[in-house]
Design an enzyme around this catalytic site. Sequence first.
Site, PDB file in Angstrom:
ATOM      1  N   ARG A  66       0.839  -1.215   0.000  1.00 40.59           N
ATOM      2  CA  ARG A  66       0.000   0.000   0.000  1.00 40.59           C
ATOM      3  C   ARG A  66       0.872   1.264   0.000  1.00 40.59           C
ATOM      4  NH1 ARG A  66      -5.577  -0.468   0.701  1.00 40.59           N
ATOM      5  NH2 ARG A  66      -5.693   1.770   0.911  1.00 40.59           N
ATOM      6  N   ASP A 100      -2.622   7.952   3.789  1.00 41.75           N
ATOM      7  CA  ASP A 100      -1.812   8.130   2.574  1.00 41.75           C
ATOM      8  C   ASP A 100      -1.076   9.464   2.487  1.00 41.75           C
ATOM      9  OD1 ASP A 100      -3.817  10.016   1.799  1.00 41.75           O
ATOM     10  OD2 ASP A 100      -4.946   8.481   0.708  1.00 41.75           O
ATOM     11  N   HIS A 115      -6.239   7.680  11.780  1.00 41.01           N
ATOM     12  CA  HIS A 115      -5.768   6.288  11.724  1.00 41.01           C
ATOM     13  C   HIS A 115      -4.279   6.138  11.486  1.00 41.01           C
ATOM     14  CE1 HIS A 115     -10.154   4.804  10.758  1.00 41.01           C
ATOM     15  NE2 HIS A 115      -9.990   5.192  12.006  1.00 41.01           N
ATOM     16  N   GLY A 184     -16.444  10.219   1.010  1.00 41.25           N
ATOM     17  CA  GLY A 184     -15.787   8.984   0.600  1.00 41.25           C
ATOM     18  C   GLY A 184     -15.470   8.000   1.700  1.00 41.25           C
ATOM     19  N   THR A 185     -16.417   7.794   2.592  1.00 40.40           N
ATOM     20  CA  THR A 185     -16.183   6.782   3.625  1.00 40.40           C
ATOM     21  C   THR A 185     -17.437   5.940   3.815  1.00 40.40           C
ATOM     22  OG1 THR A 185     -15.635   6.405   5.969  1.00 40.40           O
ATOM     23  CG2 THR A 185     -16.565   8.554   5.424  1.00 40.40           C
ATOM     24  N   ASN A 210     -20.623  10.896  -1.764  1.00 38.39           N
ATOM     25  CA  ASN A 210     -20.287   9.479  -1.952  1.00 38.39           C
ATOM     26  C   ASN A 210     -21.162   8.938  -3.082  1.00 38.39           C
ATOM     27  OD1 ASN A 210     -19.872   6.627  -1.649  1.00 38.39           O
ATOM     28  ND2 ASN A 210     -19.368   6.952   0.511  1.00 38.39           N
ATOM     29  N   ALA A 228     -16.023  12.303  -5.361  1.00 36.34           N
ATOM     30  CA  ALA A 228     -15.477  13.501  -4.719  1.00 36.34           C
ATOM     31  C   ALA A 228     -14.901  14.463  -5.756  1.00 36.34           C
ATOM     32  CB  ALA A 228     -14.404  13.095  -3.706  1.00 36.34           C
TER      33      ALA A 228
HETATM   34  P1  OAD Z   1     -13.947   2.008   2.552  1.00 39.12           P
HETATM   35  O1  OAD Z   1     -13.172   1.278   1.526  1.00 39.12           O
HETATM   36  O2  OAD Z   1     -14.680   1.219   3.562  1.00 39.12           O
HETATM   37  O3  OAD Z   1     -15.045   2.934   1.842  1.00 39.12           O
HETATM   38  C1  OAD Z   1     -14.740   3.776   0.769  1.00 39.12           C
HETATM   39  C2  OAD Z   1     -15.958   4.620   0.448  1.00 39.12           C
HETATM   40  O4  OAD Z   1     -15.601   5.528  -0.594  1.00 39.12           O
HETATM   41  C3  OAD Z   1     -17.158   3.819  -0.066  1.00 39.12           C
HETATM   42  O5  OAD Z   1     -18.326   4.250   0.636  1.00 39.12           O
HETATM   43  C4  OAD Z   1     -17.248   4.194  -1.555  1.00 39.12           C
HETATM   44  O6  OAD Z   1     -18.587   4.243  -2.028  1.00 39.12           O
HETATM   45  C5  OAD Z   1     -16.641   5.587  -1.541  1.00 39.12           C
HETATM   46  N1  OAD Z   1     -16.028   6.011  -2.814  1.00 39.12           N
HETATM   47  C6  OAD Z   1     -15.429   5.247  -3.760  1.00 39.12           C
HETATM   48  N2  OAD Z   1     -14.929   6.006  -4.745  1.00 39.12           N
HETATM   49  C7  OAD Z   1     -15.226   7.303  -4.423  1.00 39.12           C
HETATM   50  C8  OAD Z   1     -14.969   8.569  -5.031  1.00 39.12           C
HETATM   51  N3  OAD Z   1     -14.286   8.659  -6.175  1.00 39.12           N
HETATM   52  N4  OAD Z   1     -15.410   9.679  -4.399  1.00 39.12           N
HETATM   53  C9  OAD Z   1     -16.092   9.594  -3.220  1.00 39.12           C
HETATM   54  N5  OAD Z   1     -16.353   8.438  -2.612  1.00 39.12           N
HETATM   55  C10 OAD Z   1     -15.926   7.305  -3.194  1.00 39.12           C
HETATM   56  O7  OAD Z   1     -12.942   3.079   3.213  1.00 39.12           O
HETATM   57  P2  OAD Z   1     -13.067   3.875   4.579  1.00 39.12           P
HETATM   58  O8  OAD Z   1     -14.495   4.212   4.882  1.00 39.12           O
HETATM   59  O9  OAD Z   1     -12.102   4.994   4.525  1.00 39.12           O
HETATM   60  O10 OAD Z   1      -8.691   1.684   8.675  1.00 39.12           O
HETATM   61  O11 OAD Z   1     -12.554   2.792   5.606  1.00 39.12           O
HETATM   62  C11 OAD Z   1     -12.425   3.124   6.958  1.00 39.12           C
HETATM   63  C12 OAD Z   1     -11.237   2.437   7.591  1.00 39.12           C
HETATM   64  O12 OAD Z   1     -11.311   1.035   7.398  1.00 39.12           O
HETATM   65  C13 OAD Z   1      -9.905   2.813   6.986  1.00 39.12           C
HETATM   66  O13 OAD Z   1      -9.372   3.997   7.546  1.00 39.12           O
HETATM   67  C14 OAD Z   1      -9.050   1.645   7.298  1.00 39.12           C
HETATM   68  C15 OAD Z   1     -10.010   0.536   6.983  1.00 39.12           C
HETATM   69  O14 OAD Z   1      -9.743  -0.644   7.524  1.00 39.12           O
HETATM   70  C16 OAD Z   1      -7.552   1.090   9.090  1.00 39.12           C
HETATM   71  O15 OAD Z   1      -6.778   0.554   8.331  1.00 39.12           O
HETATM   72  C17 OAD Z   1      -7.319   1.144  10.535  1.00 39.12           C
END
Ligand code: OAD
Length: 237
Positions: A66, A100, A115, A184-185, A210, A228
């Site tokens: 990563r 990142d 995180h 985007g979460t 999102n 985004a």
């Molecule tokens: P996820 O991979 O769970 O979710 C990503 C989100 O981004 C999803 O809801 C997608 O629909 C959305 N998405 C995808 N492409 C996009 C775009 N171009 N613009 C806007 N949104 C978009 O990632 P996180 O929610 O960040 O923690 O995950 C949370 C945590 O889980 C991370 O910080 C990580 C992971 O395990 C650790 O590693 C401790």
Amino acid sequence: MQEFIHKLKQAKRVAVLTGAGISQESGIPTFRGEGGLWKQYRAEELATPEAFRRDPQLVWEWYEWRKKICSEAKPNIAHLKLADWEKKFPEFHLFTQNVDGLHRRAGSQQVTSLHGDIFSARCTKCKYFLSDRDRFWDSLPPHCPSCGSLLRPHIVWFGESYFEGDLDFAFSFLKETDFLFVVGTSGSVGVPVQLAAFAKANGATTVEINPMPSGYQSMMDIQFSEKAGEFFSRIDI
Ligand code: OAD
Ligand code: ZN
């Protein structure tokens, strides 16, 4: 949209919570989307203290994979616009779940990396800490140059506490924020969802960007169902 922009321009305090989706258009795969699996593993199977105890080399290999992707990625329009937003409101803060470093590389300074940071490592025993964007270990897992114990990525893993002070600050900032943007979460991690719920309960206008449904939906006042990069390209404040 116009009414929303008008209200936003008058905001005194603005908070933003970002997740992996904001960096998707920079070429970094999200955790739970396409390309998010590494070998056959899900994030929940690798980003834990148990996984690291069982197989530190495997966990390190995942992070080095990563880290390489993150080091080659560039901030996109969403990161850049948010760096600019910092100057547009009397009070502004960005809370990111991303490790990142792209928000800081885009120029954001008011950032809390909830995180951790993929470019930093720390000793599992002593106080040794290393932050180096260009450092890739030649043999994994790496050991502490000071005491010889295992080094670990400076990441908050599942089941671990957040860094001291971060949540106190987040709750105090969100208690009186006029707007909270959630970008985007997915809502798969509990604490960030609690932060958003807290902001909403304390009167913030909540806005989500999102393209897919997420766990934040029920607490959002306004939703933009788009990427985004698309949203931030068209919004000017
Ligand atoms: P996820 O991979 O769970 O979710 C990503 C989100 O981004 C999803 O809801 C997608 O629909 C959305 N998405 C995808 N492409 C996009 C775009 N171009 N613009 C806007 N949104 C978009 O990632 P996180 O929610 O960040 O923690 O995950 C949370 C945590 O889980 C991370 O910080 C990580 C992971 O395990 C650790 O590693 C401790
Ligand atoms: Zn050490």
